[in-house]
Scaffold this active site. Sequence first.
Site, PDB file in Angstrom:
ATOM      1  N   TRP A   1      83.374 -35.598  48.127  1.00 22.66           N
ATOM      2  CA  TRP A   1      83.692 -34.179  47.973  1.00 22.66           C
ATOM      3  C   TRP A   1      85.177 -33.912  48.202  1.00 22.66           C
ATOM      4  O   TRP A   1      85.657 -32.832  47.877  1.00 22.66           O
ATOM      5  CB  TRP A   1      82.825 -33.322  48.888  1.00 22.66           C
ATOM      6  N   ASP A   2      85.879 -34.896  48.748  1.00 24.98           N
ATOM      7  CA  ASP A   2      87.333 -34.798  48.873  1.00 24.98           C
ATOM      8  C   ASP A   2      87.948 -34.307  47.562  1.00 24.98           C
ATOM      9  O   ASP A   2      88.868 -33.480  47.564  1.00 24.98           O
ATOM     10  CB  ASP A   2      87.942 -36.171  49.176  1.00 24.98           C
TER      11      ASP A   2
ATOM     12  N   GLU B   1      80.083 -35.213  60.025  1.00 22.90           N
ATOM     13  CA  GLU B   1      79.073 -36.256  59.801  1.00 22.90           C
ATOM     14  C   GLU B   1      78.532 -36.866  61.082  1.00 22.90           C
ATOM     15  O   GLU B   1      77.596 -37.657  61.034  1.00 22.90           O
ATOM     16  CB  GLU B   1      79.658 -37.369  58.940  1.00 22.90           C
TER      17      GLU B   1
ATOM     18  N   LYS C   1      83.254 -34.414  64.342  1.00 24.51           N
ATOM     19  CA  LYS C   1      84.209 -35.308  63.698  1.00 24.51           C
ATOM     20  C   LYS C   1      85.336 -34.525  63.047  1.00 24.51           C
ATOM     21  O   LYS C   1      86.490 -34.917  63.083  1.00 24.51           O
ATOM     22  CB  LYS C   1      83.471 -36.133  62.639  1.00 24.51           C
ATOM     23  N   GLN C   2      84.969 -33.427  62.400  1.00 22.27           N
ATOM     24  CA  GLN C   2      85.945 -32.748  61.567  1.00 22.27           C
ATOM     25  C   GLN C   2      85.554 -31.286  61.399  1.00 22.27           C
ATOM     26  O   GLN C   2      84.453 -30.890  61.761  1.00 22.27           O
ATOM     27  CB  GLN C   2      85.995 -33.418  60.202  1.00 22.27           C
TER      28      GLN C   2
END
Lengths: 727, 727
Positions: B327-328, B469, B580-581
């Site tokens: 998806w980046d 994730e 994580k993000q």
Amino acid sequence: MTGETELENWTLKKTGWQAGDAAEDGNRFLCANGYMGLRGTVEEAGKEQFAAVTLAGVYDQFEDRWREPVNAPYPLYAALSFDGESLSPDSAGSGNHETELDYRSGIYRRDTDFGPVRLRTKRFVSMAAHHLLSDCLEIEVRQAGTLEIRTGIRTDIWDINGPHLFGFRIESGETLLCRGETGEKHISVASAQCAAADFAAEETFETNDKGVFRILRRKAGAGEKLTAVLYAAVYTSLDGAEWKEAAEAECLQAKAKGYAACLREHEDAWEKIRNCSEVLLEGNEQGALALRASQYHLNSIAPRHAGNMSIPARGLSGQTYKGAIFWDSEIFLLPMFMYTQPEIARSLLNYRIETLPGALEKAAEYGYRGAFYAWESQEGGKEGCTNFNVVDVFTHRPVRTYFRDRQIHISGDIAYAMRSYYETTGDRSLLEQGGAAVILECARFYLSRANAHADREEVDFADVIGPDEYHERVTNNAFTNRIACSCIDSALRLQEDFQDRPEWFAALLKERQFEADWHLLPALRDRIRGPKKKNGIIEQFDGYFDLEDCSLDTVRGRLRDPREYWGGDHGVAGTTQIIKQADVITLMALFPEDFSDGEVDANWAYYEPRTEHGSSLSACMYALTACRTGRTDEAWELFLRTAMIDVTGGGKQWAGEIYIGGTHPASNGGAWMIAALGFAGLRMVHGEPELHPHLPRQISRLVFPFTAKGKKLMAEVTREGHSITER
Amino acid sequence: MTGETELENWTLKKTGWQAGDAAEDGNRFLCANGYMGLRGTVEEAGKEQFAAVTLAGVYDQFEDRWREPVNAPYPLYAALSFDGESLSPDSAGSGNHETELDYRSGIYRRDTDFGPVRLRTKRFVSMAAHHLLSDCLEIEVRQAGTLEIRTGIRTDIWDINGPHLFGFRIESGETLLCRGETGEKHISVASAQCAAADFAAEETFETNDKGVFRILRRKAGAGEKLTAVLYAAVYTSLDGAEWKEAAEAECLQAKAKGYAACLREHEDAWEKIRNCSEVLLEGNEQGALALRASQYHLNSIAPRHAGNMSIPARGLSGQTYKGAIFWDSEIFLLPMFMYTQPEIARSLLNYRIETLPGALEKAAEYGYRGAFYAWESQEGGKEGCTNFNVVDVFTHRPVRTYFRDRQIHISGDIAYAMRSYYETTGDRSLLEQGGAAVILECARFYLSRANAHADREEVDFADVIGPDEYHERVTNNAFTNRIACSCIDSALRLQEDFQDRPEWFAALLKERQFEADWHLLPALRDRIRGPKKKNGIIEQFDGYFDLEDCSLDTVRGRLRDPREYWGGDHGVAGTTQIIKQADVITLMALFPEDFSDGEVDANWAYYEPRTEHGSSLSACMYALTACRTGRTDEAWELFLRTAMIDVTGGGKQWAGEIYIGGTHPASNGGAWMIAALGFAGLRMVHGEPELHPHLPRQISRLVFPFTAKGKKLMAEVTREGHSITER
């Protein structure tokens, strides 16, 4: 197991002594009476040897550790010394020690020859007076010397997640008394002890951080035979306001009555139990003995003193599994009690009725309505299962497990048991006095938990754990979907059950604000996904057949540590088709009418080699279904495995870093089920008991008492025929 | 990082040599042109140093290992020896070596002083002719002796999950040619090379199991300056039938044209790219340089040679992450291309249109309808992600991860990107030529994936993984639910988009058999659960706030191995609130209109300290939202972190036992987003571009070209004001 063990007639006998066996022997030689369990350790044993008196239904949590049952101050401690030297089986030499357990009435005997002195003891936990324990010590003095008998109540208690008792208050005198209070709920626990010796001795008392002790000292002559009897009583503040006084009074009364009279009352009580439940198995001695052992263990832990208690997964053998009540009670223990001692079955179910508020609360905690019963139920239905129920052996970190949140079949199991009880005993009062409400609330839980879809009719149960706990968070576990359907069916059938009392039933629906949900149930029932099959084999859950299909040996060979937990995504089994225990086969055992013999046989052949039987809930289900399809040799083998489990010891002792040893009530119940429901084929057909026997060639005759719809009956199966007669 | 690194003007320069830096320098000094990437290793390097030419879009699977992109036979190998002694940076001594990368046009230079000989090289991967690579070697001889230059094509190729090329066929002569064929799909790959020396030398050829080599040997005098140019071309059979001939012809033509002319065409091509995309940042030199580095990396890997390709997560820096499209591409790379080079944005989206069949297939595999795009998409939309995407460092066993099956936001991300592209460029042909079908099928997927209920209206998305994730299998991830809503909205809006062509749209619905589903979408949209909030903080997913709330340092402190995977139930982060993000913050960055400034700020303050930023998809989203609420210092710091990532190297190199090093296109795209969309505040409002600047105090002026609705525009932001002008 080391040491030589024999099972003969009614007795389990072990010759020899190995200090390392203490933990396992503590389970195998357990004495219990439903109120408490006294582990089968020698009199000298302390917490290091897991000596304990575990109380039923009394729980405590220490700090953030697991809640678990409370062990009482240990009141039957006794140790000898001679001429200043301590005597113990360790010093006696391995060959000079014997232990016995008489399964007829739960009498524990030990016999140790220390050389200058020989000690024989005979103890029991009274089945007639459920607070009472007693031990008779016979000492034979071989050479003159100073004998010291140190007895007392130990406060250095074995706990897994303790300590649980604080602020001990100790009294000594004719009666030793030791009281402590739990940290969480301030429940008082008292152990009292008194002693009667048939010999003169200097008596002194000692109180220290290990407990309170009575020391009898005597200069003994060679050839003297001395007897000292210990009478002990355990009470808690849950037993009434006069708990302390009662403890003291009960051991003094027992002392006054004398050991022989107390023992007789105890044996009489056991005889009554055997009369209504004992299965006579002829044709194979090992099978007969194993069945006796099984029945002893299950009968000894039945809650006869209370009408609203159930039985923990490891019985009263300790604090393992947090002393919690699992589905074992409804599915594996209930059948024997329901058919032999319905009042105990009723107690098991009353426990669920009384803990309905806890189940409602748990459902709400997860955002659902209805009753989501605890996976590991403690008092009041409190959930004992944590989110981290295993410890990883590699990192020593707690592992997130989903037993607590996803084993939703528990509610259906309970509803199933309620209906079985009603249909077998005919006792509708169970439904009237809370059972119907339980069934309704369980159905409501499934209504609320069901996964419908925006674009299709089908309803799934997603993200669940079925009986096979190695596979977590699966969708459409066939067993879970079926038990949910059965629960909804059972709820819907209540209307018919109460067709003579429609107002009562309408009032119940109203009281529980169930009217709107009632109308949703039939459509839900129709839409729940049935089992998916491939070549006649039911897929245990969606995607199971896509998992790696390898042998049990392959999976076992991947272990890097023998104590590794097999399950979950990280376990060696979790990503394969290897399962912990019967799952599809449990479905077939509980819902036999759904499946043809051919289907059962094909599924048995598929799943059995893929089953680790890593649970006491497994072999029994395979045996029951094996009977049905004529696999009687396999059934016999599984029967022995099931019935012998607490004779041979063994079974899994560890799950990750958690100790899980103890006795196996579900196997004990399973052994009866295999014999009565499998081999003899007892079942209710249109409200009447029938036998449909599948006798293995090893059995020539099975006779057993049972009750159905209030009638006392006797079943007999031989090679030639079978009968049910009134008794 | 060892060695001294400077970033000055347009150049990344490293002084000194450390053999251990080869892997990381290979990424930092990468040259690429969208067709292929040449890792920034020295000419002498082989597979041990991860020297490689990685091809875009050519995949192969060897045995049961992970599918990954194919590396070509390495055609720019060169090594010197002098008087029989091999020369390498290792032998030259650490201080006698320099490496440079010129970000203006991707020119790699190295300069090594071996003592008797000094070697300077200058190489590039042509942006003008995308099969061409060239390296110019300048050799200065300091003392008389025999010089040997060994150049050639290496067939001992670095592969992570290889080998991938088999049956090498080798030719030598003026052109060296090396062909191999992939094992899985029999794709031929050819590398050709020829050389032009400005000096006389004895030429010999050698073919062995390492490749084919051309050896130039000359007795050189002191003071001689010699130049040799290598021209190489790489083709595959996917490039057309004449791939072999084309490879040979292209390097001969380049040789005929000469190095200077080839280089000029390459530099001209880069100038055009910079002209349409370069952001001028004034006021802070480090920021300006970092942005140049970022833009270089992203521009160098754009698929300019094809109209239907996308960009892998680690660009063309190797085989890491299987060369797959994540998806980046849609969320982090698309914005820069959409605003600066819409034809590349279109290529990225065409890749998704062409891989729709793969997404339909994947949905069907999981029992759903519609388009479930691959988490790690390879050619044809094939899913590169396995069920076991991490290896446990303690047991060395593969770990079951759920990236493949539960990251359902990918489909919504793609639909979101389709609409953004349309609304920014005005290019409706994207929708007409497959984009509308993609949006519809993604909406259908959500329709089919949604969890409705039997007793209430609310719809959940259960058992998903959001952007963060580390937390697998969660329910109602706020981002996922919102992107699903956005996808359905986007589908429903298509009717309006095509209100001038209602028959076309009706035909599309018919062709896709979408009519019935179309009518279900509005109700679904209304019923999807919105975000749950507590004190104004959005709960990332149901139950997130119940997780352990501890610091990042606490979680890091629990690691027992630095390479441990943090996520999943077994990871140190998985059972805590450490993420994580960016997740909730990504939601706020993508849907700014849903939230007030105050909400954004409160959520930023809550989530930022709980974010590991363990992904290149994180800092950019925090920076964008920080701009909005005036946290420009934080935004600046995050901007630098984002833009510098491929300058400083670093970033996570391992996930469990899997190597994940490489360049970071998403960060590169993120740096542009922070500058243009964050600092300058570029956005489309009612179809027109507007600037809403939030300049950090470090920036005095920002100027950058962009296009919107087909117009070529220039944005300028200073402290005093801002403007958009035509260019």
